[in-house]
Design a protein around this motif. Sequence first.
Motif, short mmCIF file in Angstrom:
data_model
loop_
_atom_site.label_atom_id
_atom_site.label_comp_id
_atom_site.label_asym_id
_atom_site.label_seq_id
_atom_site.Cartn_x
_atom_site.Cartn_y
_atom_site.Cartn_z
N PHE A 193 0.72 -0.96 0.01
CA PHE A 193 -0.02 0.10 0.14
C PHE A 193 0.63 1.34 -0.07
N ASP A 194 1.09 1.83 -1.41
CA ASP A 194 1.73 3.14 -1.33
C ASP A 194 1.19 4.61 -1.24
N LEU A 195 1.01 5.05 -0.43
CA LEU A 195 0.21 6.59 -0.73
C LEU A 195 1.28 7.77 -0.23
N GLY A 196 1.47 8.27 -1.28
CA GLY A 196 2.09 9.00 -1.93
C GLY A 196 1.84 10.62 -1.26
N GLY A 197 2.60 11.38 -1.96
CA GLY A 197 2.00 12.93 -1.62
C GLY A 197 1.23 13.14 -3.03
N GLY A 198 0.86 12.85 -4.45
CA GLY A 198 -0.06 13.03 -5.20
C GLY A 198 -0.33 11.85 -5.82
N THR A 199 -0.11 10.88 -5.09
CA THR A 199 -0.84 9.34 -6.03
C THR A 199 -1.33 8.03 -4.57
N ILE A 200 -1.19 7.34 -5.43
CA ILE A 200 -2.47 6.54 -4.13
C ILE A 200 -1.85 4.44 -4.87
N ASP A 201 -1.05 3.74 -4.13
CA ASP A 201 -0.71 2.92 -5.41
C ASP A 201 -1.19 1.57 -4.52
N VAL A 202 -1.71 0.28 -4.85
CA VAL A 202 -2.05 -0.95 -4.65
C VAL A 202 -1.58 -2.14 -5.29
N SER A 203 -0.98 -2.77 -4.81
CA SER A 203 -0.54 -3.97 -5.34
C SER A 203 -0.35 -5.36 -4.45
N LEU A 204 -0.74 -6.08 -5.47
CA LEU A 204 0.13 -8.09 -4.66
C LEU A 204 0.45 -8.60 -5.71
N ILE A 205 1.52 -9.20 -4.92
CA ILE A 205 2.39 -9.15 -5.14
C ILE A 205 2.88 -10.18 -4.70
N ASN A 206 3.74 -11.69 -5.65
CA ASN A 206 4.33 -13.03 -5.25
C ASN A 206 5.30 -12.18 -5.00
N ILE A 207 5.61 -13.42 -4.37
CA ILE A 207 7.92 -13.33 -3.82
C ILE A 207 7.64 -14.99 -3.53
N GLY A 208 8.91 -15.91 -4.22
CA GLY A 208 9.65 -16.83 -4.14
C GLY A 208 10.09 -17.18 -4.99
N GLU A 209 11.83 -17.72 -4.86
CA GLU A 209 12.58 -18.26 -5.47
C GLU A 209 13.23 -17.61 -6.59
N GLY A 210 13.54 -16.36 -6.49
CA GLY A 210 14.30 -15.31 -6.76
C GLY A 210 13.06 -14.84 -8.13
N VAL A 211 11.43 -14.48 -7.76
CA VAL A 211 11.03 -13.95 -8.68
C VAL A 211 9.71 -12.87 -8.19
#
Length: 883
Positions: free
Chosen positions: A514-532
């Motif tokens: 959940f990324d809320l900066g000064g002018g924008t908001i972004d939400v990403s769902l990310i899968n992490i594992g085994e170098g990917v």
Amino acid sequence: MASRALIIANSRYDDDHFAVLPAAAADAAELAKVLGDPNIGGFSVDTLVDVEQRPAMRALESFFTQARSEDLLLLHLSLHGWKDLRNRLYFVMRDTERDYPGSTAIPADTIGTWMGESRSRRIVVMLDCCYSGAFTMNTQRRDAGAPGVDVAEPFAGNGRVVLTASTALQYAHEGDRDVRYSRAPAQPSVFTSAVVNGLRDGSADLDGDGLVSVDELYDYVHERVRRRIAGQTPTLSVDNAQGTIYLARSPRHDDVDRLAEMRSAVVDVQPWKRMGSLHLVQQLLGSVREPTRDAAQAALLGLIADQDREVARRARKLWHDRGLGEIPTARGLRPSRPAAHQPNATHEPPVGIDFGTTNSAIGLFQGDDVWLVPNAEGALTTPSMVAITSEGDILVGTAAKRQVITNPDYTARSAKIKLGTGWDITRGDLRLTAEDVAERILARLRADAETYIGGPLGVAVLTVPANFDLDQRAALVEAADRAGLRVRRVINEPTAAALTYGLNREADTNVLVFDLGGGTIDVSLINIGEGVVEVRATCGDNHLGGDDWDGRIVQHLVRRALDTHGVDLTHDMTAMQRLQEAAETAKIELSSTTTTAINLPHLGSTDFPLHLDETLTREEFEDMTRDLLERCRRPVERAIRDAHIQHSELDQVILTGGATRMPAIGELVRQLTGGKQPYRGLIPEGIVTGAALQSGIISHAIPDTLLLDVTSASLGFESHDGTVEKVIHRNTTIPARRTVIVGTSVDSQTAMTLNVVEGEEETASDNRTLAVLELSDLPPHPRRTPLIDVVLDIDANSVLCVTARELRGDTRQLHSRAQELQQARELGYWVTLEELEVQYLTGRVWSTPVNRSSSAKAVALVRSPRWQTLRGLTPLAWEPSEP
């Protein structure tokens, strides 16, 4: 403070009752080399090989009794041990006689006595001999095999740590048994070699913080020895050792330099040095390594509990500025200090850049970590502002920020969210577009970094909000190119934060960023594992950020000034800028306190002094911004829905972006993710470090890592009825390539328009138009005849290329091909000419050479306000030959 080591290794013996140990001397030499390396152990090492009893006794007595209280002592013995009939232990020297151990060997009791007389309370003993299994403490004993004979007396005392080779080795005592068969000669090398290897290449740094503790070394050696020899299980015994004892630094870990310096500074007796350590703590809180961040956070907690009030105050301020939440009641222990070394700089290091709405930062990838570059003022972030002075000078960064109040009309701020819109400011002969502002800021970051390293930079990776459209991405790339940066990749900000978090994680992990900066908001769902690192879904809002929360406070203060003093400040630019600064300060303070005071004397140009003195509570602030908070729900809910996962499948929730410091944001995200407590350790450097890591991946400095991003918006064409035919759907993994067959909508149609759009709305007019291809003088065809094979190709940087190819052959053949390519999908109604390509990143429009024998003509237009040079192009004409 000194680290001293004494190594005694005996490989041969005058008494043939004791077997030759050929590995002992060689292993001792290797251990001395590692411990003496200033970049690893930093010990002052004395080595005795095949030594007689009397010189060994003198060396041992001097080693322990002459040590100072702050010294770290390490004794390593690689030799035979011997027990008499009364179970008294001896260490066998070269001239030891088996029948007279009391007078020719070194009694363990004697070493224990010298240890007790030593002023040092940090003594580590490593025993690699037949009877090491017998030297075990009855306190905090750790082993994996059967216990040996317990002889605790020799090493009893405070601060003693004993690491022994094995509990399973056979031990001998005086009798008929031939001791030469009590142990194979090469067995000690298994233990000592494991110690050497673990320290030499940093493998024993199990927690990744750059330092090897005794506990880590034991765990590493235990596993290595267990694999080599079945039943041999090293033992660790600890007797009242206070705190963690670190033996070495990992040579693979650049952070260890700053960690060492930090650990020394935070325990220094001088308050000003402890205060100065906060700068190092701030840097290490932005490390890409979680253990390093944890070590810095523990050090910061120790400073918060400092007896010096100013040190504690500044430490608390740094804690809250970082958005780390409530200060825990339990304070972290301040770690001890090993020696430090300077890392080697990489030639033309790759860089990552976070061009933010409010502040921007640049990080260098060196070694295997990221170093944030301070600007000319010494700060790790640079304000994203550019100002034009009355003299015609252009100020960038901090200098421009100082112009906000006195020169508000000609100070550009929040240029990031204005990219690709045609916005500009003009003063005299100077005109700056949003792209010009971005160029100036990026050029300043580049100059700061080149000054910092004393040379040119390598490839660069930029971050953008996940919801940025293609035009905005292209505008930023163009600005970076003009600023002299070699941009190789553009990645989404939440993806960068996830890369920082998950670079070294092997377990499969689902992370919501959940990324809320000064002018924008972004939400990403990310899968992490085994170098990917794979982005599963992304969503956001380009018109919602921390500035909106500031704006609500400004509106509140304007109303208070009108109600209390009858003055409308909305047309007083100087007053509004002061209110803006006060609002931002109040918002920050309310992230760590429940009440803040806003005091603005002499506000506004009125006939009487206007003094604004207001008190704002966190509850009032949250009430006036509740609708903004509710707008944050949609991106989170949609990202989870688009990724097709349940709350229970989320392993981690990460907050990044300065505005996520607000407690209400953390609570909302916790509610929306099934009660998951958000992780705040990546505020605010998580994005720039992720960009720098990606630059390291591109430069092959980080092997075996793959980043798979997605499109943030759908791409398609306008159909004949004004609706959108989507070709590439949002959240499609990129790079991606899609093909569609298009044809005429009425009989004998001789003119067509191909309108490429971006967005999620069903009606084309409600989406953003990327490019329009207007075609005329087409040969007549029956209605719904498939004529054109159109390909949309989007690369890893979200750069779109549209290619169209004319289909040849009779109608039945064309229908057959259309069905094959579209898999019975309903035919579209678009048409263009053969081999026409649009490269969106640069705005170029061109065609490949074709045969010429037709009267078909086309006019290419790009409706984006950026590409002014493309308006009014001369029609492109082709004359295809007969088939």
